[in-house]
Design an enzyme around this catalytic site. Sequence first.
Site, PDB file in Angstrom:
ATOM      1  CE  LYS A 113      -4.318  -2.065   1.125  1.00 18.12           C
ATOM      2  NZ  LYS A 113      -5.329  -2.476   2.092  1.00 18.12           N
ATOM      3  NE  ARG A 128      -6.975  -8.911  -0.002  1.00 17.59           N
ATOM      4  CZ  ARG A 128      -6.507  -8.137  -0.983  1.00 17.59           C
ATOM      5  NH1 ARG A 128      -5.535  -7.273  -0.750  1.00 17.59           N
ATOM      6  NH2 ARG A 128      -7.024  -8.212  -2.195  1.00 17.59           N
TER       7      ARG A 128
HETATM    8  N1  PMM Z   1      -7.169  -4.302   0.561  1.00 19.76           N
HETATM    9  C1  PMM Z   1      -7.434  -4.392  -0.752  1.00 19.76           C
HETATM   10  C2  PMM Z   1      -8.374  -5.319  -1.240  1.00 19.76           C
HETATM   11  N2  PMM Z   1      -9.023  -6.148  -0.397  1.00 19.76           N
HETATM   12  N3  PMM Z   1      -9.416  -6.918   1.793  1.00 19.76           N
HETATM   13  C3  PMM Z   1      -9.190  -6.840   3.108  1.00 19.76           C
HETATM   14  N4  PMM Z   1      -9.845  -7.648   3.965  1.00 19.76           N
HETATM   15  N5  PMM Z   1      -8.290  -5.947   3.638  1.00 19.76           N
HETATM   16  C4  PMM Z   1      -7.595  -5.085   2.848  1.00 19.76           C
HETATM   17  O1  PMM Z   1      -6.817  -4.272   3.375  1.00 19.76           O
HETATM   18  C5  PMM Z   1      -7.831  -5.133   1.442  1.00 19.76           C
HETATM   19  C6  PMM Z   1      -8.766  -6.082   0.945  1.00 19.76           C
HETATM   20  C7  PMM Z   1      -6.733  -3.487  -1.722  1.00 19.76           C
HETATM   21  O2  PMM Z   1      -5.528  -4.040  -2.113  1.00 19.76           O
HETATM   22  P1  PMM Z   1      -5.128  -4.549  -3.580  1.00 19.76           P
HETATM   23  O3  PMM Z   1      -6.106  -3.989  -4.570  1.00 19.76           O
HETATM   24  O4  PMM Z   1      -3.752  -3.988  -3.768  1.00 19.76           O
HETATM   25  O5  PMM Z   1      -5.136  -6.033  -3.553  1.00 19.76           O
END
Ligand code: PMM
Length: 276
Positions: free
Chosen positions: A213, A253
């Site tokens: 992030k 994650r």
């Molecule tokens: N962040 C993203 C997508 N899904 N789900 C959860 N539970 N927590 C998060 O912080 C989260 C998520 C965005 O990240 P990406 O698009 O880079 O995968």
Amino acid sequence: MPAEERCLVMGVVNVTPDSFSDGGQWFDEDAAVRHGLELVRQGADIVDVGGESTRPGAARVSLEEELARVTPVIRALVAERVTVSVDTMRAEVAEAAVAAGARLVNDVSGGLADPAMPRVVAATGVPYVVMHWRGHSHDMQSRAIYTDVVTEVREELAKRVDLVLAEGVAESQIVLDPGLGFAKQGEHNWELLARLDRLAALGYPLLIGASRKRFLGRLLAAPDGTPRPFSHSDDATAAVTALAAQAGAWCVRVHQVGPNADAVRVAAAWTRGGGR
Ligand code: PMM
């Protein structure tokens, strides 16, 4: 959720053309499945399949498009005995994903985007990640206003918990997530990470999504202020993983699984005071 011996690692497969750090890479169905299997080989306990980008500013995809992106990938991974979660804000997608074999619903809106979601998840009985969220990605950063971010996120999560319980979700299904980067500036993310104990005190397992992030890139900016690109923040992600695991997180994650799978094992040995 049952207590685990160590923090779990959730590897990310974004079946999207435009996700923040891996958009387009796994958009093709076969590539997405191959990537999911590779993440398991690297040590992922769960593979999180998503068909809608939530990067700041992102527009929504249609229900049909989201279903077409995620369902075949989930079915193929489940056929290979992978534990799959679905990253969706839509009840219909969650329902189809669980029918295809997904074992966890990861809803970044915590049931706010689709009021039907908690009831659908309750009926499935699978774990439900309720993330802190204040609105859709297209304008979420305008909602990053807090006087005391830890207290406010905690209170807003507690309200979501009350609501999903009232809709029939069992306490044992709930996992909470502070939603790093979702209606939050860098300093908000760091304050939340520093006080995970206050979120854990709500009594539910915690999932942490710091991987790649922007706040990591800003922390590691060059002397002229240029942020570190997300592709070079995987080491920082692994550092967050070790510290989050040490602070008691249930799951992290992440995009690059290998170093994070190592980090959770190091944290577990550190906590136990011994390896293996
Ligand atoms: N962040 C993203 C997508 N899904 N789900 C959860 N539970 N927590 C998060 O912080 C989260 C998520 C965005 O990240 P990406 O698009 O880079 O995968």
